[in-house]
Design a protein around this motif. Structure first.
Motif, PDB file in Angstrom:
ATOM      1  N   GLY A 116     -16.723  -4.581   2.057  1.00 20.98           N
ATOM      2  CA  GLY A 116     -17.606  -3.198   1.097  1.00 20.98           C
ATOM      3  C   GLY A 116     -19.256  -2.987   1.651  1.00 20.98           C
ATOM      4  N   GLY A 176      -4.178   9.908  -1.898  1.00 22.18           N
ATOM      5  CA  GLY A 176      -5.201   8.822  -0.713  1.00 22.18           C
ATOM      6  C   GLY A 176      -4.332   7.529  -1.372  1.00 22.18           C
ATOM      7  N   THR A 177      -4.761   6.006  -0.954  1.00 19.63           N
ATOM      8  CA  THR A 177      -3.887   5.066  -1.145  1.00 19.63           C
ATOM      9  C   THR A 177      -4.083   4.097  -2.629  1.00 19.63           C
ATOM     10  N   TYR A 179       0.910  -0.597   0.018  1.00 25.05           N
ATOM     11  CA  TYR A 179       0.365  -0.069  -0.173  1.00 25.05           C
ATOM     12  C   TYR A 179       1.465   1.346   0.086  1.00 25.05           C
ATOM     13  N   THR A 197      -9.799   1.067   2.746  1.00 30.17           N
ATOM     14  CA  THR A 197      -8.745   0.655   1.898  1.00 30.17           C
ATOM     15  C   THR A 197      -9.261  -1.286   2.419  1.00 30.17           C
ATOM     16  N   ASP A 203      -6.074  -1.211  -7.336  1.00 27.88           N
ATOM     17  CA  ASP A 203      -7.206   0.319  -6.838  1.00 27.88           C
ATOM     18  C   ASP A 203      -6.780   0.802  -6.018  1.00 27.88           C
ATOM     19  N   ARG A 204      -7.436   2.033  -6.473  1.00 22.78           N
ATOM     20  CA  ARG A 204      -7.230   3.098  -5.806  1.00 22.78           C
ATOM     21  C   ARG A 204      -7.804   3.924  -5.168  1.00 22.78           C
ATOM     22  N   TYR A 205      -7.637   4.673  -3.467  1.00 22.34           N
ATOM     23  CA  TYR A 205      -9.075   4.476  -3.169  1.00 22.34           C
ATOM     24  C   TYR A 205      -8.184   6.155  -1.785  1.00 22.34           C
ATOM     25  N   GLN A 232     -12.104   6.852   1.377  1.00 23.53           N
ATOM     26  CA  GLN A 232     -12.713   5.332   2.254  1.00 23.53           C
ATOM     27  C   GLN A 232     -12.119   4.291   2.278  1.00 23.53           C
ATOM     28  N   ARG A 273     -10.105  -2.505  -9.941  1.00 22.13           N
ATOM     29  CA  ARG A 273     -10.450  -1.723 -10.606  1.00 22.13           C
ATOM     30  C   ARG A 273      -9.408  -1.589 -12.133  1.00 22.13           C
TER      31      ARG A 273
END
Length: 332
Positions: free
Chosen positions: A319, A212-213, A206, A231, A223-225, A229, A240
């Motif tokens: 989620g 973000g992360t 990470y 993680t 994925d990007r958060y 959001q 994604r």
């Protein structure tokens, strides 16, 4: 519709969760050894031979069953490890072995004729012809159905076979041998089908930046958060990606299966047993999910419904979102 009550098959990733599942209302628990012979080969999980023997004693003392998952595919030159797992499961008094590999099934059928064999979902048996092969060749008593069949398709299959069927009803939507585990194998060299581990922790990273992360697996961005959001864990099938100018979850959405609303339909379709996924989950999760499904199954068996289970288990879903998956197929 069968007159026999549907069995509730529950996950046991550790001796503690085995006991929790039994006490919470499982009819049977499934578990695996602490090696590559089972498809949840994560650090800190699974059973030694002594722990399995004790788990079997505890479960049978409460009138429950223990099923041992030896459900990965044996590797060339190392088949003896899988054969040994079958031998040890039988010696510990397991009620059944769950397997997909032909060599494993053959060894069990020829050397432990009194041990029930359940065909793993990894075998992807979804036609009468495929099911008949495993029944005739290895005396398989139950088939765990792939998570790609609708209730109507399950009913049609059950009308053409004379063997028990087991369907997943809650937890991860992983479809394993149906193809997506090859993604993990491509990226990391390991997959549940062979090594018993998907997206191994040592390959997960990470990285925080101004937006973000970023979650990566073996260097691949999954994925990007945003900073606000939560993680998620980076698995390729739930990543994604951008394709055709649109960014979305191409393979699977990061949501949980909850088939509580179709339990009556599954019973009418002739399903013998209902399976909860989650051997990597802790005692609190297993206890809450098993208790909820115990109440739901009992309600359906009494002629009622399980309408409340969606609300009860909403907070336990990945989620915070749930789906009935292929049981009610829709196109998007």
């Amino acid at each position: 519709m069968s007159n026999q009550p549907m069995e509730l098959i529950c996950p046991a990733g550790t001796p503690a969760t085995l006991r929790a599942a039994v006490v919470a209302g499982a009819d049977a628990v499934y578990c695996g050894f602490r090696n590559e012979t089972n498809a949840r080969n994560f650090p800190g999980l699974n059973f030694s031979t002594a722990e399995l023997a004790e788990g079997v004693r505890f479960a049978k003392g409460h009138g429950k069953k223990v099923l041992v998952a030896i459900n990965t595919f044996a590797q060339p030159g190392r088949v003896d490890q899988w054969r040994k797992a079958v031998d040890e499961a039988a010696q510990c008094g397991a009620d059944a072995v769950i397997a997909a590999d032909l060599a494993v099934l053959d060894h069990a059928a020829n050397n432990h004729p009194g041990l029930r064999l359940h065909l793993s979902v990894q075998a992807s048996a979804s036609t009468p012809e495929a099911v008949k092969f495993y029944v005739d060749a290895f005396r398989v008593r139950r088939v765990v159905l792939p998570r790609v069949l609708s209730v109507q398709e399950i009913a049609a299959l059950n009308r053409m076979i004379d063997v028990e069927t087991e369907a997943f009803v809650f937890g991860g939507l992983c479809v394993m041998i149906e193809g997506r585990c090859y993604l993990s194998s491509y990226a990391t060299g390991k997959s549940p089908n062979l090594s018993g581990v998907c997206s191994p922790p040592e390959d997960v990273t990470y990285e925080d930046d101004t937006e973000g992360t970023v979650a990566r697996l073996a260097g691949f961005t999954i994925d990007r958060y945003a900073q606000s959001q939560p993680t998620g864990y980076p698995t390729l099938c739930k990543g994604r990606f951008t394709a055709g100018g649109k960014t979305s979850y191409l393979f699977e959405d990061p949501v949980s299966l909850n088939a509580g609303g179709v339990l009556a339909g599954l019973k009418a379709a002739g399903v013998t047993a209902l399976k909860i996924e989650g051997r990597q989950r802790g005692k609190a999760y297993v206890t809450e999910v098993v208790r909820a499904f115990r109440r739901a199954v009992d309600a359906v068996e009494a002629g009622g419904d399980a309408a409340e289970i969606d609300r009860i288990l909403a907070g336990m879903s990945e989620g915070g979102r749930q789906t009935e998956g292929a049981y009610k197929k829709t196109w998007r």
